[in-house]
Design a protein around this motif. Structure first.
Motif, short mmCIF file in Angstrom:
data_model
loop_
_atom_site.label_atom_id
_atom_site.label_comp_id
_atom_site.label_asym_id
_atom_site.label_seq_id
_atom_site.Cartn_x
_atom_site.Cartn_y
_atom_site.Cartn_z
N HIS A 167 -6.68 -27.83 36.26
CA HIS A 167 -5.71 -28.99 36.55
C HIS A 167 -6.52 -29.93 37.47
O HIS A 167 -6.72 -29.57 38.62
CB HIS A 167 -4.37 -28.58 37.14
CG HIS A 167 -3.57 -27.71 35.97
ND1 HIS A 167 -3.87 -26.45 35.87
CD2 HIS A 167 -2.73 -28.22 35.38
CE1 HIS A 167 -3.05 -25.99 35.04
NE2 HIS A 167 -2.31 -26.94 34.64
N SER A 168 -6.98 -31.00 37.17
CA SER A 168 -7.68 -32.02 37.81
C SER A 168 -6.57 -32.98 38.85
O SER A 168 -5.81 -33.50 38.16
CB SER A 168 -8.88 -32.56 36.80
OG SER A 168 -9.37 -31.80 36.46
N ALA A 169 -7.44 -33.60 39.69
CA ALA A 169 -7.03 -34.82 40.20
C ALA A 169 -8.33 -35.47 40.81
O ALA A 169 -9.39 -34.97 41.36
CB ALA A 169 -6.38 -34.51 41.44
N LEU A 170 -8.13 -36.77 40.69
CA LEU A 170 -9.12 -37.79 41.37
C LEU A 170 -8.86 -38.27 42.65
O LEU A 170 -7.68 -38.86 43.01
CB LEU A 170 -9.17 -39.14 40.35
CG LEU A 170 -10.14 -40.08 40.84
CD1 LEU A 170 -11.44 -39.69 40.97
CD2 LEU A 170 -9.95 -41.52 39.82
N HIS A 211 -4.62 -50.05 40.54
CA HIS A 211 -4.10 -48.79 39.90
C HIS A 211 -2.81 -48.69 41.04
O HIS A 211 -2.94 -49.19 42.16
CB HIS A 211 -5.00 -47.71 40.05
CG HIS A 211 -5.52 -46.93 41.22
ND1 HIS A 211 -6.27 -47.72 42.07
CD2 HIS A 211 -4.96 -46.17 41.80
CE1 HIS A 211 -6.80 -47.19 43.10
NE2 HIS A 211 -5.73 -46.06 43.15
N VAL A 212 -2.03 -47.98 40.36
CA VAL A 212 -0.92 -47.59 41.36
C VAL A 212 -1.22 -46.15 41.64
O VAL A 212 -1.09 -45.28 40.57
CB VAL A 212 0.44 -47.78 40.68
CG1 VAL A 212 1.75 -47.03 41.46
CG2 VAL A 212 0.62 -49.25 40.51
N PRO A 213 -1.60 -45.43 42.56
CA PRO A 213 -1.74 -44.11 42.77
C PRO A 213 -0.69 -43.29 42.65
O PRO A 213 0.41 -43.82 42.91
CB PRO A 213 -2.26 -44.05 44.35
CG PRO A 213 -1.72 -45.20 44.97
CD PRO A 213 -1.40 -46.39 43.85
N ASP A 214 -0.86 -41.94 42.26
CA ASP A 214 0.20 -41.13 42.05
C ASP A 214 0.88 -40.83 43.76
O ASP A 214 2.13 -40.52 43.82
CB ASP A 214 -0.17 -39.75 41.28
CG ASP A 214 -0.52 -39.86 40.05
OD1 ASP A 214 0.60 -39.61 39.09
OD2 ASP A 214 -1.60 -40.55 39.59
N CYS A 259 -9.34 -41.74 34.31
CA CYS A 259 -8.54 -40.52 34.58
C CYS A 259 -7.05 -41.02 34.24
O CYS A 259 -6.49 -39.91 33.76
CB CYS A 259 -8.72 -40.28 36.12
SG CYS A 259 -10.21 -39.51 36.49
N GLU A 260 -6.72 -42.05 34.47
CA GLU A 260 -5.24 -42.55 34.16
C GLU A 260 -5.08 -42.16 32.66
O GLU A 260 -3.86 -41.74 32.16
CB GLU A 260 -5.03 -44.02 34.50
CG GLU A 260 -4.94 -44.23 36.20
CD GLU A 260 -4.59 -45.63 36.33
OE1 GLU A 260 -4.19 -45.92 37.38
OE2 GLU A 260 -5.44 -46.40 35.65
N ALA A 261 -6.13 -42.55 31.86
CA ALA A 261 -5.88 -42.39 30.38
C ALA A 261 -5.68 -40.97 30.13
O ALA A 261 -5.22 -40.83 28.88
CB ALA A 261 -7.01 -42.87 29.64
N CYS A 269 -18.36 -37.17 33.57
CA CYS A 269 -17.13 -36.70 34.23
C CYS A 269 -15.88 -36.94 33.11
O CYS A 269 -15.24 -35.81 32.92
CB CYS A 269 -16.79 -37.26 35.51
SG CYS A 269 -15.15 -37.06 36.19
N LEU A 270 -15.87 -38.08 32.70
CA LEU A 270 -14.81 -38.32 31.70
C LEU A 270 -14.79 -37.54 30.27
O LEU A 270 -13.95 -37.03 29.73
CB LEU A 270 -14.79 -40.01 31.50
CG LEU A 270 -14.53 -40.72 32.59
CD1 LEU A 270 -14.11 -42.25 32.25
CD2 LEU A 270 -13.04 -40.23 33.39
N GLN A 271 -16.14 -37.24 29.98
CA GLN A 271 -16.47 -36.63 28.81
C GLN A 271 -15.96 -34.93 29.10
O GLN A 271 -15.19 -34.22 28.43
CB GLN A 271 -18.01 -36.59 28.44
CG GLN A 271 -18.10 -37.81 27.71
CD GLN A 271 -19.86 -37.75 27.33
OE1 GLN A 271 -20.61 -36.94 27.84
NE2 GLN A 271 -20.18 -38.70 26.76
#
Length: 182
Positions: free
Chosen positions: A3-6, A74-77, A40-42, A175-177
């Motif tokens: 489970h990832s987070a940026l 962006h609106v951060p989490d 990451c948002e996508a 990274c996105l791949q």
């Protein structure tokens, strides 16, 4: 499956008010960070802003400069504030990551060799898988004992000491791949 987070570390207006600030690498940095955040948002990867607030001039909350740089839309989490070089101790971030079952951290932000690298090292020591996206970090030339390290030198040094020990080095694209295939 991880489970990832940026982590968007210290991308804040405070830096515009430091004497070492220069625009040379800023346009490429802005583009890389923006692409990484959008990617990451996508992929439904939480985006976390971490801002440095240590009471020192433009990094003092009272300065009004401890705010995301204007290019960030962006609106951060969630947003955390730190007083030390790494984003995980004293900020509350570590507890939040544990609650969210995050096991992999993607690191980007400002200063490559300081807060970004330190966060990567501490995160690895805490058991996180770390992806370090160097092109989505920013730093400035540094001089010590009459020897100046360029931004390229600092990037190379940071990648050399992190890769395979504390992090895996990625471009924004790789990274996105990797996130898409996990």
């Amino acid at each position: 499956m991880s489970h990832s987070a940026l982590l968007v570390i210290d991308v804040q207006s405070s830096f515009f008010h430091r004497d070492y600030w220069c625009e040379d690498h800023f346009p490429a940095f802005k583009e890389a960070v923006s692409q990484l955040i959008a990617g990451c948002e996508a992929r439904n990867v939480p985006v976390i802003n971490v801002l440095h607030a240590d009471g020192d001039g433009p990094f003092d909350l009272a300065s009004g400069l401890v705010t995301p740089m204007p290019f960030l839309h962006h609106v951060p989490d969630v947003t955390f504030y730190k007083r030390v070089h790494n984003a995980l101790t004293e900020s509350g971030l570590q507890h939040w990551l544990q609650q969210q079952n995050i096991t992999q951290l993607i690191v980007c932000g400002i200063r490559t060799e300081q807060c970004c690298e330190t966060t990567a090292r501490v995160a690895a020591d805490l058991g996180y898988q770390v992806i370090f996206v160097t092109e989505a970090t920013l730093t400035f030339p540094m001089t010590h004992n009459g020897i100046t390290l360029s931004v390229a030198d600092l990037f190379h040094r940071t990648e050399t000491v992190l890769n395979g020990r504390f992090a895996t080095i990625h471009t924004v694209e790789s990274c996105l791949q990797a996130l898409s295939s996990s």
